[in-house]
Motif scaffolding. Structure first.
Motif, mmCIF file in Angstrom:
data_model
loop_
_atom_site.group_PDB
_atom_site.id
_atom_site.type_symbol
_atom_site.label_atom_id
_atom_site.label_comp_id
_atom_site.label_asym_id
_atom_site.label_seq_id
_atom_site.Cartn_x
_atom_site.Cartn_y
_atom_site.Cartn_z
ATOM 1 N N MET A 199 12.769 46.930 111.320
ATOM 2 C CA MET A 199 14.183 46.408 110.751
ATOM 3 C C MET A 199 13.684 44.601 111.663
ATOM 4 O O MET A 199 14.511 44.652 112.912
ATOM 5 C CB MET A 199 15.539 46.455 110.727
ATOM 6 N N SER A 200 14.163 43.212 111.059
ATOM 7 C CA SER A 200 14.165 42.355 111.857
ATOM 8 C C SER A 200 15.723 41.737 112.670
ATOM 9 O O SER A 200 16.807 42.978 112.162
ATOM 10 C CB SER A 200 14.065 41.304 110.701
ATOM 11 N N LEU A 201 15.671 41.791 113.359
ATOM 12 C CA LEU A 201 16.750 40.717 114.489
ATOM 13 C C LEU A 201 18.073 39.827 112.965
ATOM 14 O O LEU A 201 17.352 38.934 111.894
ATOM 15 C CB LEU A 201 16.843 39.722 115.741
ATOM 16 N N SER A 202 19.390 40.129 112.773
ATOM 17 C CA SER A 202 19.923 39.252 113.129
ATOM 18 C C SER A 202 20.643 38.527 113.043
ATOM 19 O O SER A 202 20.140 38.639 114.840
ATOM 20 C CB SER A 202 21.026 39.507 111.662
ATOM 21 N N VAL A 203 21.133 37.137 113.098
ATOM 22 C CA VAL A 203 22.254 36.115 113.759
ATOM 23 C C VAL A 203 23.319 36.328 114.458
ATOM 24 O O VAL A 203 23.579 37.654 113.898
ATOM 25 C CB VAL A 203 22.523 34.639 112.472
ATOM 26 N N GLY A 204 23.260 36.681 115.514
ATOM 27 C CA GLY A 204 24.233 36.950 116.461
ATOM 28 C C GLY A 204 23.468 37.953 117.358
ATOM 29 O O GLY A 204 24.245 38.147 118.820
ATOM 30 N N ASP A 205 22.333 38.441 117.246
ATOM 31 C CA ASP A 205 21.901 39.607 118.106
ATOM 32 C C ASP A 205 21.338 38.995 118.945
ATOM 33 O O ASP A 205 20.861 37.775 119.263
ATOM 34 C CB ASP A 205 20.396 39.891 117.360
ATOM 35 N N THR A 206 21.173 39.344 120.357
ATOM 36 C CA THR A 206 20.223 38.899 120.771
ATOM 37 C C THR A 206 18.536 39.251 120.794
ATOM 38 O O THR A 206 18.109 40.375 120.903
ATOM 39 C CB THR A 206 20.242 39.974 122.735
ATOM 40 N N GLY B 220 -2.024 45.232 111.129
ATOM 41 C CA GLY B 220 -2.135 44.657 112.698
ATOM 42 C C GLY B 220 -1.604 43.706 113.087
ATOM 43 O O GLY B 220 -2.479 43.507 114.010
ATOM 44 N N MET B 221 -1.229 43.629 112.045
ATOM 45 C CA MET B 221 -0.300 41.694 112.732
ATOM 46 C C MET B 221 1.287 41.492 112.493
ATOM 47 O O MET B 221 1.988 41.954 112.164
ATOM 48 C CB MET B 221 -1.661 40.933 111.433
ATOM 49 N N ALA B 222 1.540 40.561 113.146
ATOM 50 C CA ALA B 222 2.862 40.074 112.231
ATOM 51 C C ALA B 222 2.511 39.680 111.033
ATOM 52 O O ALA B 222 1.771 39.010 110.276
ATOM 53 C CB ALA B 222 3.008 39.017 113.562
ATOM 54 N N VAL B 223 4.371 39.614 110.539
ATOM 55 C CA VAL B 223 3.986 38.550 109.029
ATOM 56 C C VAL B 223 5.369 37.155 109.904
ATOM 57 O O VAL B 223 5.299 37.569 110.719
ATOM 58 C CB VAL B 223 4.934 39.634 108.990
ATOM 59 N N ARG B 224 5.080 36.734 108.725
ATOM 60 C CA ARG B 224 6.072 35.906 109.416
ATOM 61 C C ARG B 224 7.349 35.558 108.939
ATOM 62 O O ARG B 224 8.098 35.076 108.080
ATOM 63 C CB ARG B 224 5.770 34.218 107.132
ATOM 64 N N GLY B 225 7.652 35.377 110.940
ATOM 65 C CA GLY B 225 9.042 35.629 110.918
ATOM 66 C C GLY B 225 9.617 34.435 112.073
ATOM 67 O O GLY B 225 8.959 33.944 112.207
ATOM 68 N N THR B 226 10.020 33.974 111.114
ATOM 69 C CA THR B 226 11.068 32.754 112.401
ATOM 70 C C THR B 226 12.442 33.371 113.104
ATOM 71 O O THR B 226 13.301 33.273 111.590
ATOM 72 C CB THR B 226 10.918 31.522 111.558
ATOM 73 N N PHE B 227 12.868 32.291 113.867
ATOM 74 C CA PHE B 227 13.454 32.483 114.665
ATOM 75 C C PHE B 227 13.871 31.779 115.580
ATOM 76 O O PHE B 227 13.544 31.157 116.291
ATOM 77 C CB PHE B 227 14.087 33.914 116.127
ATOM 78 N N ASP C 186 22.114 30.255 124.238
ATOM 79 C CA ASP C 186 22.312 31.307 125.342
ATOM 80 C C ASP C 186 21.386 32.864 125.386
ATOM 81 O O ASP C 186 22.326 33.691 125.456
ATOM 82 C CB ASP C 186 23.809 32.145 125.046
ATOM 83 N N GLY C 187 20.771 32.583 124.289
ATOM 84 C CA GLY C 187 19.409 33.880 124.464
ATOM 85 C C GLY C 187 20.170 34.519 122.541
ATOM 86 O O GLY C 187 19.354 34.954 122.953
ATOM 87 N N LYS C 188 20.390 34.173 121.757
ATOM 88 C CA LYS C 188 21.708 34.277 120.706
ATOM 89 C C LYS C 188 21.227 34.066 120.031
ATOM 90 O O LYS C 188 20.284 32.501 119.343
ATOM 91 C CB LYS C 188 22.776 34.276 120.506
ATOM 92 N N ILE C 189 20.430 34.867 118.789
ATOM 93 C CA ILE C 189 19.676 34.290 117.232
ATOM 94 C C ILE C 189 20.910 33.315 116.638
ATOM 95 O O ILE C 189 21.814 33.726 116.067
ATOM 96 C CB ILE C 189 19.333 35.690 116.424
ATOM 97 N N ALA C 190 19.963 32.242 115.862
ATOM 98 C CA ALA C 190 21.476 31.737 115.649
ATOM 99 C C ALA C 190 20.560 31.295 114.327
ATOM 100 O O ALA C 190 21.509 30.700 113.623
ATOM 101 C CB ALA C 190 20.902 30.031 116.542
#
Length: 153
Positions: free
Chosen positions: A1-8, A112-119, A124-128
């Motif tokens: 599962m991908s990260l969400s806004v607010g996650d570290t 065996g690869m990354a998909v197109r994820g943008t973060f 402060d190190g949080k996902i915006a």
């Protein structure tokens, strides 16, 4: 599962195209745009990163560091950066293979690869901002720019 806004944002230390290690923790205090992509030299990836190169000031003028990450080895990334004149680091998540992409929830185990994820990681190190597209699904960078504008405001 991908990260969400607010996650570290998960920490990482990866070599760039020149084998210089780049660590997310060293960039704390600065917003960072992480752009995961499947493969160097592939059509959609090249188009996306060239657009990013051509519009880089949108990010740098807002104080955002841009890092592009793939599971390619550093030697491929060095040639890719030279060919396309990228002004941002290309980081290699080659070994342990895809470990950083896995931490961000954007690793495709079958391919065996990354998909197109943008973060967009704030100072402060949080996902915006978080966006995940599949390998053949090109990203629209307007969402990234809006997130950077919001963060800079």
């Amino acid at each position: 599962m991908s990260l969400s806004v607010g996650d570290t944002a998960p920490e990482f230390s990866l070599p760039d195209q020149d084998k210089q290690v780049v660590s997310l923790s060293d960039l704390r205090g600065t917003p960072v745009l992480l752009v995961f992509y499947p493969f160097a030299f592939s059509g959609i990836c090249t188009g996306e990163l060239c657009q990013l190169r051509d519009e880089l000031t949108t990010y740098t003028d807002a104080g955002v560091r841009v890092l592009a990450i793939s599971t390619d080895p550093v030697f491929s990334l060095k040639a890719f950066k030279a060919q396309e004149n990228f002004d941002f680091p290309l980081l290699s998540d080659f070994w342990p293979h895809g470990e950083t992409a896995r931490a961000y929830g954007v690793f495709n185990d079958k391919a065996g690869m990354a998909v197109r994820g943008t973060f967009l990681v704030d100072a402060d190190g949080k996902i915006a901002f978080s966006e995940v597209n599949q390998p053949g699904d090109a990203r629209q960078q307007s969402g990234w720019k809006d997130a950077v504008a919001t963060l800079a405001a």
